[in-house]
Scaffold this motif. Structure first.
Motif, PDB file in Angstrom:
ATOM      1  N   GLY A  77      85.084 -50.199  -0.838  1.00  0.00           N
ATOM      2  CA  GLY A  77      83.821 -50.642  -0.649  1.00  0.00           C
ATOM      3  C   GLY A  77      83.534 -51.820  -1.715  1.00  0.00           C
ATOM      4  O   GLY A  77      84.433 -52.199  -2.614  1.00  0.00           O
ATOM      5  N   SER A  78      82.328 -52.100  -1.923  1.00  0.00           N
ATOM      6  CA  SER A  78      82.025 -53.065  -2.836  1.00  0.00           C
ATOM      7  C   SER A  78      81.312 -52.604  -3.865  1.00  0.00           C
ATOM      8  O   SER A  78      80.512 -51.527  -3.871  1.00  0.00           O
ATOM      9  CB  SER A  78      81.022 -54.164  -2.126  1.00  0.00           C
ATOM     10  OG  SER A  78      80.404 -55.086  -2.958  1.00  0.00           O
ATOM     11  N   SER A 102      79.301 -54.686  -5.619  1.00  0.00           N
ATOM     12  CA  SER A 102      78.155 -55.690  -6.280  1.00  0.00           C
ATOM     13  C   SER A 102      76.754 -54.808  -5.988  1.00  0.00           C
ATOM     14  O   SER A 102      76.009 -55.098  -6.799  1.00  0.00           O
ATOM     15  CB  SER A 102      78.046 -56.624  -4.802  1.00  0.00           C
ATOM     16  OG  SER A 102      77.968 -56.117  -3.818  1.00  0.00           O
ATOM     17  N   PRO A 103      76.772 -53.633  -5.366  1.00  0.00           N
ATOM     18  CA  PRO A 103      75.552 -52.945  -5.679  1.00  0.00           C
ATOM     19  C   PRO A 103      75.121 -52.314  -6.748  1.00  0.00           C
ATOM     20  O   PRO A 103      74.000 -51.845  -7.076  1.00  0.00           O
ATOM     21  CB  PRO A 103      75.608 -51.775  -4.376  1.00  0.00           C
ATOM     22  CG  PRO A 103      76.402 -52.363  -3.426  1.00  0.00           C
ATOM     23  CD  PRO A 103      77.516 -53.060  -4.233  1.00  0.00           C
ATOM     24  N   HIS A 113      88.072 -56.285  -1.902  1.00  0.00           N
ATOM     25  CA  HIS A 113      86.842 -56.288  -1.247  1.00  0.00           C
ATOM     26  C   HIS A 113      86.300 -57.677  -1.036  1.00  0.00           C
ATOM     27  O   HIS A 113      85.648 -58.103  -0.155  1.00  0.00           O
ATOM     28  CB  HIS A 113      85.920 -55.438  -1.655  1.00  0.00           C
ATOM     29  CG  HIS A 113      84.706 -55.271  -0.585  1.00  0.00           C
ATOM     30  ND1 HIS A 113      83.344 -56.225  -0.647  1.00  0.00           N
ATOM     31  CD2 HIS A 113      84.369 -54.412   0.146  1.00  0.00           C
ATOM     32  CE1 HIS A 113      82.562 -55.653   0.054  1.00  0.00           C
ATOM     33  NE2 HIS A 113      82.929 -54.592   0.718  1.00  0.00           N
ATOM     34  N   ARG A 130      83.082 -57.489   5.576  1.00  0.00           N
ATOM     35  CA  ARG A 130      82.220 -56.362   5.726  1.00  0.00           C
ATOM     36  C   ARG A 130      80.843 -57.006   4.909  1.00  0.00           C
ATOM     37  O   ARG A 130      81.063 -57.315   3.784  1.00  0.00           O
ATOM     38  CB  ARG A 130      82.740 -55.148   5.002  1.00  0.00           C
ATOM     39  CG  ARG A 130      83.669 -54.214   5.925  1.00  0.00           C
ATOM     40  CD  ARG A 130      83.578 -52.912   5.386  1.00  0.00           C
ATOM     41  NE  ARG A 130      84.777 -52.909   4.617  1.00  0.00           N
ATOM     42  CZ  ARG A 130      85.178 -51.956   3.674  1.00  0.00           C
ATOM     43  NH1 ARG A 130      84.094 -51.004   3.606  1.00  0.00           N
ATOM     44  NH2 ARG A 130      86.174 -51.937   2.996  1.00  0.00           N
ATOM     45  N   VAL A 131      79.755 -57.113   5.478  1.00  0.00           N
ATOM     46  CA  VAL A 131      78.663 -57.488   4.725  1.00  0.00           C
ATOM     47  C   VAL A 131      77.936 -56.355   3.841  1.00  0.00           C
ATOM     48  O   VAL A 131      77.610 -56.490   2.530  1.00  0.00           O
ATOM     49  CB  VAL A 131      77.445 -58.002   5.593  1.00  0.00           C
ATOM     50  CG1 VAL A 131      76.207 -58.419   5.235  1.00  0.00           C
ATOM     51  CG2 VAL A 131      78.167 -59.039   6.593  1.00  0.00           C
ATOM     52  N   GLN A 132      77.961 -55.182   4.312  1.00  0.00           N
ATOM     53  CA  GLN A 132      77.310 -54.056   3.448  1.00  0.00           C
ATOM     54  C   GLN A 132      78.017 -52.752   3.649  1.00  0.00           C
ATOM     55  O   GLN A 132      78.515 -52.522   4.986  1.00  0.00           O
ATOM     56  CB  GLN A 132      75.741 -53.823   4.015  1.00  0.00           C
ATOM     57  CG  GLN A 132      74.905 -55.045   3.607  1.00  0.00           C
ATOM     58  CD  GLN A 132      73.506 -54.769   4.007  1.00  0.00           C
ATOM     59  OE1 GLN A 132      73.159 -53.912   5.023  1.00  0.00           O
ATOM     60  NE2 GLN A 132      72.491 -55.195   3.230  1.00  0.00           N
ATOM     61  N   ASP A 133      78.194 -51.966   2.784  1.00  0.00           N
ATOM     62  CA  ASP A 133      78.632 -50.511   2.775  1.00  0.00           C
ATOM     63  C   ASP A 133      77.621 -49.759   3.349  1.00  0.00           C
ATOM     64  O   ASP A 133      76.403 -49.974   3.133  1.00  0.00           O
ATOM     65  CB  ASP A 133      79.291 -50.173   1.583  1.00  0.00           C
ATOM     66  CG  ASP A 133      80.443 -51.090   1.114  1.00  0.00           C
ATOM     67  OD1 ASP A 133      81.451 -51.428   2.007  1.00  0.00           O
ATOM     68  OD2 ASP A 133      80.618 -50.978  -0.184  1.00  0.00           O
ATOM     69  N   TYR A 174      74.904 -46.658   3.245  1.00  0.00           N
ATOM     70  CA  TYR A 174      73.971 -46.072   2.061  1.00  0.00           C
ATOM     71  C   TYR A 174      74.745 -45.410   1.132  1.00  0.00           C
ATOM     72  O   TYR A 174      74.506 -45.312  -0.074  1.00  0.00           O
ATOM     73  CB  TYR A 174      72.773 -45.462   2.733  1.00  0.00           C
ATOM     74  CG  TYR A 174      71.856 -46.321   3.386  1.00  0.00           C
ATOM     75  CD1 TYR A 174      72.074 -47.688   3.534  1.00  0.00           C
ATOM     76  CD2 TYR A 174      70.788 -45.796   3.791  1.00  0.00           C
ATOM     77  CE1 TYR A 174      71.192 -48.666   3.972  1.00  0.00           C
ATOM     78  CE2 TYR A 174      69.742 -46.663   4.456  1.00  0.00           C
ATOM     79  CZ  TYR A 174      69.910 -47.976   4.654  1.00  0.00           C
ATOM     80  OH  TYR A 174      68.888 -48.778   5.200  1.00  0.00           O
ATOM     81  N   ARG A 176      76.427 -47.642  -0.987  1.00  0.00           N
ATOM     82  CA  ARG A 176      75.899 -48.483  -1.739  1.00  0.00           C
ATOM     83  C   ARG A 176      74.586 -47.986  -2.511  1.00  0.00           C
ATOM     84  O   ARG A 176      74.392 -48.671  -3.294  1.00  0.00           O
ATOM     85  CB  ARG A 176      75.233 -49.285  -0.298  1.00  0.00           C
ATOM     86  CG  ARG A 176      74.686 -50.848  -0.826  1.00  0.00           C
ATOM     87  CD  ARG A 176      74.159 -51.637   0.410  1.00  0.00           C
ATOM     88  NE  ARG A 176      74.292 -51.174   1.468  1.00  0.00           N
ATOM     89  CZ  ARG A 176      73.303 -51.571   2.431  1.00  0.00           C
ATOM     90  NH1 ARG A 176      72.221 -51.943   2.059  1.00  0.00           N
ATOM     91  NH2 ARG A 176      73.458 -51.054   3.635  1.00  0.00           N
ATOM     92  N   CYS A 177      74.086 -46.906  -2.045  1.00  0.00           N
ATOM     93  CA  CYS A 177      72.868 -46.524  -2.803  1.00  0.00           C
ATOM     94  C   CYS A 177      73.235 -45.392  -3.802  1.00  0.00           C
ATOM     95  O   CYS A 177      72.382 -44.601  -4.035  1.00  0.00           O
ATOM     96  CB  CYS A 177      71.997 -45.919  -1.861  1.00  0.00           C
ATOM     97  SG  CYS A 177      71.280 -47.105  -0.718  1.00  0.00           S
TER      98      CYS A 177
END
Length: 497
Positions: A230-231, A233-234, A268, A273-276, A278, A281-282
């Protein structure tokens, strides 16, 4: 050296006293406070002025006057009649925390309990003579009457104490230490059993567990993100600067450190992939909200630890106040909030575990290359789901209920004792939920080799692999879950960054 009744105790302080790594004692000032309060009660008895709990009956019997000659018997009867707890004994550690908290409150000099009685409690703490206390029976107002009655029965030679892991009668233990049972004076019984120490001790134990599990939640999430590729960046500082909740800021900062220098994070950078999802990401927002709940409970518990919570409060020989400092609502509400917060840590963990099984982004379905013949990690997620739902059922706030007691005299109660017990049950379930996510994440990261994870995550994988090998074909992986859960309970995972 900490001083009972004088110093402000922290949660770490009382845990250290219980573990024997710190000492606490009375000094001249605290003894003076205790003796003055004891003398104030003696003067009230001599004056024949009617004061609740000193020369009256209790609860709905507060209008029944008790003679001077019967005041000692009144206190003895109070304790033996109120020791009606049921259920399994609470953990010995919780009983010991109750004793330490009770001594600290009594030593502030507003309760009328004798110096001799308080010194006996300290002797028992120091010699590890710990009473056996049943887990059920308190409604969390008028104090934790039933459990505290069991806690102090050994002072008068009754009840049971722990002999290692076995409950044993008090009398032979007192004899072994060369001490006799004590006689209760006016108000002593009421001072000893009125208070919130059962609720408080459960909160203290929960805070110790929850602090570690909050940090482990971040590690477990970071490992899942590594496995999922995953990313990160969040977790950028700039994102949380503009929604600056303390818990989410701390979590985001920790996640960046946990994922620092990870080769999986580099993978990554060029993916589409634009978004992981929730649950990846959250993490700062969800874990952070739980951190906020933890901090609130800790603040409330430390205030309670340094408070006087019995009734009536003896201000002087001329003034005593019948109030409500014994009411557990101030602890019940944050305990219920923390229970929900702990359950949510498990809820989002299970979602991350599920994502790792889907067979996306280079991971095999069910995290096994030979699925079909092998079920792989299919069923541990069932166990996780069952534990998550069990925790959800424990989230109903006990403080939302109140059943009148004492013939209506005590017509609103907190049920905070149930709040404290439920929180600890949720946290114990959380250990197994995280064990499953850690097992899945370690397996997932194996499929990303030769890419290296961050140093702290590589250390966590090495710890898991020291007892739990990579799954190739189906085996008894239930035992693997138990092994990882035991590592968690023993705090073997490095969680500080």
């Amino acid at each position: 050296m900490l001083i009972y009744g004088i110093d402000r105790f922290s949660i770490d302080d009382i845990l250290a006293i219980a573990q024997g790594t710190k000492k606490a004692k009375l000094n001249k000032k605290s003894k003076t406070q205790i003796l003055k309060s004891q003398d104030d009660v003696a003067q009230i008895v001599a004056s024949d002025r009617t004061v609740y709990g000193i020369n009256t009956g209790f609860g709905p019997l507060c209008d029944t006057k008790i003679s001077k000659e019967e005041t000692a018997q009144l206190q003895h009867n109070l304790i033996i009649s109120h020791a009606v707890g049921v259920g399994k004994p609470i953990d010995k550690k919780i009983s010991k925390l109750m004793m330490i908290a009770k001594v600290h409150a009594l030593s502030k000099g507003y309760s009328g309990v004798s110096l001799e009685m308080i010194e006996r409690l300290i002797f028992m703490i120091d010699k590890d003579i710990i009473p056996v206390v049943p887990e059920q029976g308190s409604v969390g107002a008028s104090g934790d009457l039933a459990p505290l009655s069991h806690l102090v029965l050994p002072l008068i030679g009754l009840g049971k104490v722990w002999d290692k892991d076995t409950p044993t009668d008090t009398a032979p233990v007192l004899k072994k230490h060369g001490i006799e049972p004590l006689k209760l004076g006016p108000k002593e019984g009421l001072g000893l059993i009125n208070g919130t120490q059962f609720i408080l001790a459960h909160a203290i134990v929960a805070l110790e567990k929850m602090n570690y599990l909050l940090n482990l939640a971040d590690l477990s999430a970071a490992m899942s993100i590594e496995a999922y590729r995953g990313s990160k960046s969040p977790f950028k500082k700039e994102l949380h600067k503009i929604r600056p909740f303390r818990g989410s800021k701390k979590t985001a900062s920790r996640m960046l450190k946990l994922l620092n220098h990870s080769e999986n994070m580099k993978a990554h950078e060029n993916c589409n992939r634009v978004q992981d999802p929730y649950s990846m990401r959250c993490v700062p927002q969800v874990h952070g909200a739980s951190r906020n709940a933890y901090e609130h409970l800790k603040e409330m518990a430390e205030t309670e630890l340094n408070s006087v919570t019995d009734n009536p409060i003896v201000l002087s020989a001329e003034e005593s106040v019948s109030g409500g400092n014994f009411h557990g609502q101030l602890m019940a509400l944050p305990l219920d909030y923390a229970t929900l917060a702990a359950a949510e840590l498990g809820n989002i963990s299970d979602r991350r575990s599920y994502l790792l099984l889907e067979g996306k982004f280079g991971l095999p379905r069910l995290l096994t290359e030979s699925s079909g013949l092998n079920s792989g990690f299919m069923i541990p997620q069932y166990t996780s789901a069952a534990l998550v739902t069990e925790n959800k059922t424990l989230c109903f706030p006990a403080s939302a209920d109140s059943i009148p007691t004492s013939l209506g005299q005590e017509d609103h109660v907190s049920m905070g004792s149930i709040s404290g017990r439920k929180l600890n049950r949720v946290l114990d379930n959380l250990v197994n939920i995280f064990a499953i996510e850690l097992m899945f994440a370690a397996q997932g990261i194996e499929f990303r080799r030769p890419a290296k994870s961050s140093l702290i995550i590589e250390e966590a994988i090495a710890l898991i692999r020291s007892e739990v090998p990579k799954l190739e074909d189906d085996r008894l992986i239930g035992e693997d879950i138990l092994k990882i859960a035991e590592m968690i309970r023993q705090r073997k995972f490095k969680v500080e960054v």
